[in-house]
Design a protein around this motif. Structure first.
Motif, PDB file in Angstrom:
ATOM      1  N   LEU A 124     -18.365 -46.107 -16.163  1.00 15.41           N
ATOM      2  CA  LEU A 124     -17.087 -46.144 -15.752  1.00 15.41           C
ATOM      3  C   LEU A 124     -16.819 -47.501 -14.880  1.00 15.41           C
ATOM      4  CD1 LEU A 124     -16.108 -42.567 -14.305  1.00 15.41           C
ATOM      5  CD2 LEU A 124     -15.256 -43.645 -16.233  1.00 15.41           C
ATOM      6  N   THR A 125     -18.110 -48.333 -14.601  1.00  8.57           N
ATOM      7  CA  THR A 125     -18.011 -49.599 -13.877  1.00  8.57           C
ATOM      8  C   THR A 125     -16.985 -50.600 -14.667  1.00  8.57           C
ATOM      9  OG1 THR A 125     -20.253 -49.070 -13.150  1.00  8.57           O
ATOM     10  CG2 THR A 125     -19.451 -51.398 -13.016  1.00  8.57           C
ATOM     11  N   GLY A 126     -17.190 -50.598 -16.032  1.00 11.30           N
ATOM     12  CA  GLY A 126     -16.512 -51.453 -16.593  1.00 11.30           C
ATOM     13  C   GLY A 126     -14.719 -51.176 -16.508  1.00 11.30           C
ATOM     14  N   LYS A 127     -14.602 -49.989 -16.755  1.00 13.32           N
ATOM     15  CA  LYS A 127     -13.025 -49.549 -16.473  1.00 13.32           C
ATOM     16  C   LYS A 127     -12.605 -49.880 -15.086  1.00 13.32           C
ATOM     17  CE  LYS A 127     -12.771 -46.203 -19.888  1.00 13.32           C
ATOM     18  NZ  LYS A 127     -12.370 -44.854 -20.167  1.00 13.32           N
ATOM     19  N   PHE A 128     -13.539 -49.585 -14.125  1.00 13.48           N
ATOM     20  CA  PHE A 128     -13.207 -49.775 -12.747  1.00 13.48           C
ATOM     21  C   PHE A 128     -13.039 -51.418 -12.161  1.00 13.48           C
ATOM     22  CE2 PHE A 128     -14.414 -50.563  -8.304  1.00 13.48           C
ATOM     23  CZ  PHE A 128     -13.593 -49.829  -7.788  1.00 13.48           C
ATOM     24  N   ASN A 129     -13.686 -52.269 -12.850  1.00 12.30           N
ATOM     25  CA  ASN A 129     -13.827 -53.545 -12.673  1.00 12.30           C
ATOM     26  C   ASN A 129     -12.348 -54.124 -13.242  1.00 12.30           C
ATOM     27  OD1 ASN A 129     -16.121 -53.722 -11.047  1.00 12.30           O
ATOM     28  ND2 ASN A 129     -17.188 -54.341 -13.232  1.00 12.30           N
ATOM     29  N   GLY A 130     -11.991 -53.667 -14.341  1.00 12.68           N
ATOM     30  CA  GLY A 130     -10.723 -54.148 -15.035  1.00 12.68           C
ATOM     31  C   GLY A 130      -9.369 -53.758 -14.048  1.00 12.68           C
ATOM     32  N   LEU A 131      -9.480 -52.558 -13.322  1.00 10.15           N
ATOM     33  CA  LEU A 131      -8.352 -51.878 -12.550  1.00 10.15           C
ATOM     34  C   LEU A 131      -8.447 -52.279 -10.968  1.00 10.15           C
ATOM     35  CD1 LEU A 131      -7.933 -48.748 -14.703  1.00 10.15           C
ATOM     36  CD2 LEU A 131      -6.763 -50.897 -14.790  1.00 10.15           C
ATOM     37  N   SER A 132      -9.581 -52.680 -10.560  1.00  3.49           N
ATOM     38  CA  SER A 132      -9.986 -52.703  -9.121  1.00  3.49           C
ATOM     39  C   SER A 132      -8.840 -53.678  -8.515  1.00  3.49           C
ATOM     40  CB  SER A 132     -11.409 -53.044  -8.942  1.00  3.49           C
ATOM     41  OG  SER A 132     -11.505 -53.633  -7.734  1.00  3.49           O
ATOM     42  N   LEU A 161     -10.875 -42.043 -11.909  1.00  2.00           N
ATOM     43  CA  LEU A 161     -11.766 -42.359 -13.141  1.00  2.00           C
ATOM     44  C   LEU A 161     -12.720 -41.238 -13.211  1.00  2.00           C
ATOM     45  CD1 LEU A 161     -12.290 -46.310 -12.671  1.00  2.00           C
ATOM     46  CD2 LEU A 161     -10.867 -45.041 -14.433  1.00  2.00           C
ATOM     47  N   SER A 164     -11.059 -38.323 -14.764  1.00  2.00           N
ATOM     48  CA  SER A 164     -10.987 -38.460 -16.174  1.00  2.00           C
ATOM     49  C   SER A 164     -12.106 -37.924 -16.959  1.00  2.00           C
ATOM     50  CB  SER A 164     -10.399 -39.963 -16.604  1.00  2.00           C
ATOM     51  OG  SER A 164     -11.714 -40.660 -16.479  1.00  2.00           O
ATOM     52  N   GLU A 231      -9.660 -38.466 -22.276  1.00  2.00           N
ATOM     53  CA  GLU A 231      -9.460 -39.165 -23.593  1.00  2.00           C
ATOM     54  C   GLU A 231      -9.759 -38.129 -24.797  1.00  2.00           C
ATOM     55  OE1 GLU A 231     -11.755 -42.467 -24.043  1.00  2.00           O
ATOM     56  OE2 GLU A 231     -10.556 -43.645 -22.552  1.00  2.00           O
TER      57      GLU A 231
END
Length: 683
Positions: A124-132, A161, A164, A231
């Protein structure tokens, strides 16, 4: 969040009851140990009551005025401002206060580093970085309070996240710490603890019976024991909503899911209500709005018949076909219930077509340049619905350095059948090339079953007739000089094509096979029948995502007459942008003593390209070869080769082509460089 409603958590073991309270004995009334004297004796209380009258209708006695107590003298004087009346509301200034923060230029922003812990293992790091919020601040803030606020936002983000993916017990905390040795920077840390991942328990679908039985359950790809991932769950529900209208249920509605969590077992029982609606079949059409054509022609565009099981993919296809006519500014197709039940038990559904016709007239201009053909400009005026339905009038004019002409065309699209086109054309043209100088008039008719961008067909065909009168210059080998001759030609051209490529204008894989056959007769003193045949094959092979290898071979033959009895414009020539690049237009083939081409009765060609694309641009190195021959059948000898490189600019209507080529084994009179500019790939 995935489970924003309908989510209930139940602790294992049922509802816990609060511990019982220890009973405390209450004192009894009249107990001598607890009796106290009354505050007001009964006699005193009764005497204070006013006398009551036995007449219930008597008026109430007036109350005696209540004496107000005299206030004690204030300890200090009251300020006179408090004794003044309040000012009127209009006197108040209601303008909100403006928070003006004056930043000291000497106090720079706080710089911070962001550290995320606990999300890598979940991916989830990638998704977190995109919304952080912390990442979005680019590592700087006005003060530590802002950094802290961003950290609290990221706590909530991390929890969402994790949920989810089914980690409903997940927690997150943000902290700020000073970086040792660097007083100008701090470190903002968001630490996430996922906890256990919940799995799907019982899966239940609440829906009316369907045909076939269990249809909804089969369309919900969820299984007990799988993680409750947002998802996957949303995708499974979307699949139900998508496929049911394709299986005869146009009015199906997917309700709000409910998941009952068991925090001890780590499972969630899933329930999904689905209103499937009636099983339906196609009925009739109705039209509303500013019509371009009526319901009868709408039926021509369909790929289904009344009584067929409803499938919304066919409805979408009909909508796309209506849009492709180019006659509407807006158009929609919606199912309408009728309540009529057919013999098979399905309810008839009519389709309501709401039309808003758009402009039917258009003007188009195109142009190009190639060595041997020079500059060529073409303009056209089209009225797409002058003869409804879909009867178009097209007037075209060509102005170029070596060609001038005009044509008028009547075209009926979707003529009695979808994608079948009937065309009649009348035109006059003057062409002045090295091979011939011709004044030509033509009247032709054609019926074709064509591919379109909406539906590229595997098999297409065309057939028709052509009547041509042409006066052309021709080299008379008997006289040793050029002379003019008039030819009258009648032809019955036909064509079939098998297409397994993936695009009409820019194929990247697959292949095409095409056969053209035209029985003709030329009348010039005598009737001389003959047949023109042309066979062509092309293939496309992708290498990775950026390179496509493309190849083409072509061979043609004219049998039944001598070359010199053919009108020069009906002979085969090689060379040019659609043939062997590097040589001028129609320059390949037999030549007269003056070095001008005279054409032949056969031809062979091949082409190889490597199409490399990057974004909207491309580079295409190529190698072409071929020749035209006086013999009936082409030969494998005396081939001419050309090579070059081209540029491509890809647009939404096809690629723009810029090719530069040179002949590898030129003859006397052939140029060294040839340039070709046009729309679409070479093949």
């Amino acid at each position: 969040m995935l489970f924003s409603t309908g989510l209930i958590a139940v602790a294992a073991g049922g509802v816990q009851q609060a511990p019982s309270a220890v009973p405390v004995p209450m004192p009894k009334v009249g107990d001598p140990q607890t009796a106290e004297p009354p505050i007001v004796p009964d006699d005193t209380f009764n005497k204070a009551l006013p006398p009551l009258s036995n007449d219930i209708n008597a008026p109430l006695e007036p109350l005696s005025p209540i004496a107000m107590p005299t206030p004690a003298a204030p300890a200090e004087a009251v300020p006179p401002e408090l004794t003044q009346p309040l000012p009127a509301l209009q006197a108040f200034d209601s303008t909100p206060l403006v928070d003006v923060t004056v930043k000291d230029a000497k106090s720079p922003d706080i710089r911070y580093d962001t550290v995320i812990r606990g999300l890598d293992t979940l991916g989830l790091t990638g998704k977190f970085n995109g919304l952080s919020a912390l990442r979005g601040g680019d590592g700087k803030a006005a003060n530590a309070t802002v950094v802290s606020a961003r950290g609290h936002e990221d706590e909530d983000l991390a929890i969402r996240l994790m949920k989810s993916l089914g980690y409903y017990d997940g927690t997150a905390i943000s902290t700020i710490e000073q970086i040792p040795g660097d007083t100008a920077r701090v470190r903002a840390i968001v630490s996430a603890t996922p906890g256990k991942q919940y799995k799907l328990g019982t899966i239940m679908v609440q829906a009316a019976p369907t045909l076939p039985a269990g249809l909804v359950q089969s369309l919900l790809p969820l299984r007990t024991g799988e993680a409750i991932e947002a998802e996957r769950v949303q995708g499974a529900e979307a699949n139900v909503a998508l496929v049911l209208p394709q299986r005869g249920y146009p009015f199906a509605k997917v309700g709000q899911r409910d998941i009952l969590l068991d925090d001890v077992a780590g499972t969630g029982d899933y329930t999904l209500p689905v209103d499937v609606g009636p099983r339906s079949s196609f009925g009739t059409f109705t039209t509303e709005g500013r019509l371009a054509f009526g319901a009868a022609h709408v039926g021509v565009l369909t790929r289904f018949k009344p009584g067929d099981l409803y499938d919304n993919r066919k409805v979408d296809d009909l909508r796309a076909a209506l849009v492709a006519t180019g006659l509407f500014s807006t158009v929609s197709v919606e199912p309408v219930r009728t309540g009529n039940i057919g013999p098979d038990g399905t309810e008839q559904v009519n389709l309501l077509v709401e039309q808003e016709r758009g402009p039917a007239r258009s003007v188009a201009v195109s142009g190009g340049y190639s060595t041997g053909q020079g500059i060529r400009l073409e303009g056209s005026f089209t009225h797409r619905n002058l003869f409804p339905p879909e009867g178009a009038l097209i007037v075209t004019a060509v102005a170029g350095t070596q060609e001038q002409g005009a044509t008028a065309t009547f075209r009926r699209s979707n003529a009695g059948r979808r994608d079948r086109t009937v065309t009649f054309t009348a035109g006059a043209d003057h062409s002045n090339y090295d091979a011939f100088d011709a004044f030509t008039t033509t009247f032709s008719g054609r019926i074709s079953y064509d591919s379109t961008p909406i539906w590229q067909k595997k098999f297409t065909y065309a057939y028709g007739f052509e009547l041509t009168g042409t006066n052309e210059s021709v080299y008379d080998f008997g006289r040793g000089a050029r002379r003019r001759a008039t030819y009258f030609i009648a032809a019955l051209p036909g064509q079939v094509e098998f297409d397994r490529s993936d695009s009409l204008l820019n194929p990247t894989k697959g292949y095409r096979l095409k056969l053209s056959l035209s029985p003709e007769t030329s009348v010039r003193g005598a009737v001389r029948p003959y047949a023109r045949t042309l066979v062509e094959a092309s293939g496309y092979y992708p290498i990775g995502d950026s390179i496509v290898l493309a190849g083409r071979v072509r061979a043609g033959s004219i049998a039944g007459t001598d070359r010199d009895d053919l009108a020069p414009s009906r002979r085969y020539y090689g060379g040019g942008g659609g043939s062997v690049r590097g040589y001028g237009y129609q320059r390949l083939g037999p030549l007269d003593p003056n070095g001008d081409p005279v054409g032949g009765r056969s031809i062979n060609e091949f082409a190889l390209e490597a199409r490399y694309r990057f974004g909207n641009f491309g580079i295409v190195p190529f190698l072409d070869g071929g020749n035209a021959y006086e013999s009936v059948l082409p030969k494998a000898t005396d081939l001419r080769f050309g090579a070059g490189i081209g540029g491509r600019f890809y647009t939404n209507f096809g690629p723009l082509r810029f090719d530069v080529a040179t002949p590898l084994n030129p003859r006397k009179g052939d140029g060294k460089i040839a340039l070709y500019i046009s729309i679409g790939q070479a093949f």
